[in-house]
Design an enzyme around this catalytic site. Structure first.
Site, short mmCIF file in Angstrom:
data_model
loop_
_atom_site.label_atom_id
_atom_site.label_comp_id
_atom_site.label_asym_id
_atom_site.label_seq_id
_atom_site.Cartn_x
_atom_site.Cartn_y
_atom_site.Cartn_z
CB VAL A 34 3.87 5.00 4.32
CG1 VAL A 34 5.15 4.17 4.36
CG2 VAL A 34 2.76 4.32 5.09
CB CYS A 35 7.97 6.64 2.94
SG CYS A 35 9.63 6.80 2.27
CB THR A 36 8.36 10.72 0.34
OG1 THR A 36 7.96 9.70 -0.58
CG2 THR A 36 9.84 10.58 0.68
#
Length: 123
Positions: A34-36
């Site tokens: 998720v995300c970074t």
């Protein structure tokens, strides 16, 4: 599922953590971020030559980690079989619902979506 966020930044340089991710991948575990969290997967070399995404503010950093990554800036999540990445946090919800549908059934994903009262994004 690998999270993103500031707390995971040191993990991109933690050789034991990166080795653990590589071993999970070698064993056939489906990895998702998720995300970074995708920056950590990239640091482990797991996104080499693959399509992937991350938070919009970190796409350049992802490309700098490994210039063979096909960074998909306009996709909320990218499913490349054994590795799935999502953009920001809300895109992580989309990816999670996708994974429920993939690993269980579309009906199960619809049930989860309904129970959390989540409407699909417009696009």
């Amino acid at each position: 599922m690998h999270p993103g966020g500031d707390g995971t930044r040191p993990l991109a340089k933690d050789s034991a953590h990166l080795d653990w991710l590589r071993e999970l991948h070698r064993q056939g575990t489906v990895l998702a971020s998720v995300c970074t969290g995708s920056l950590v997967l990239a640091a482990a070399g797991l996104l080499e030559g693959r399509p992937a995404t991350t938070h919009w503010n970190y796409v350049e950093r992802l490309a700098k980690i490994d210039d063979t990554i096909d960074v998909r800036t306009d996709e909320r999540y990218v499913d490349d079989g054994d590795i799935v990445t999502s953009a920001g946090v809300s895109a992580g919800i989309d990816m999670a619902l996708h994974m429920v549908g993939r690993l269980d059934s579309p009906e199960a994903a619809a049930d989860v979506r309904r129970s959390i009262q989540y409407d699909r994004p417009v696009s």
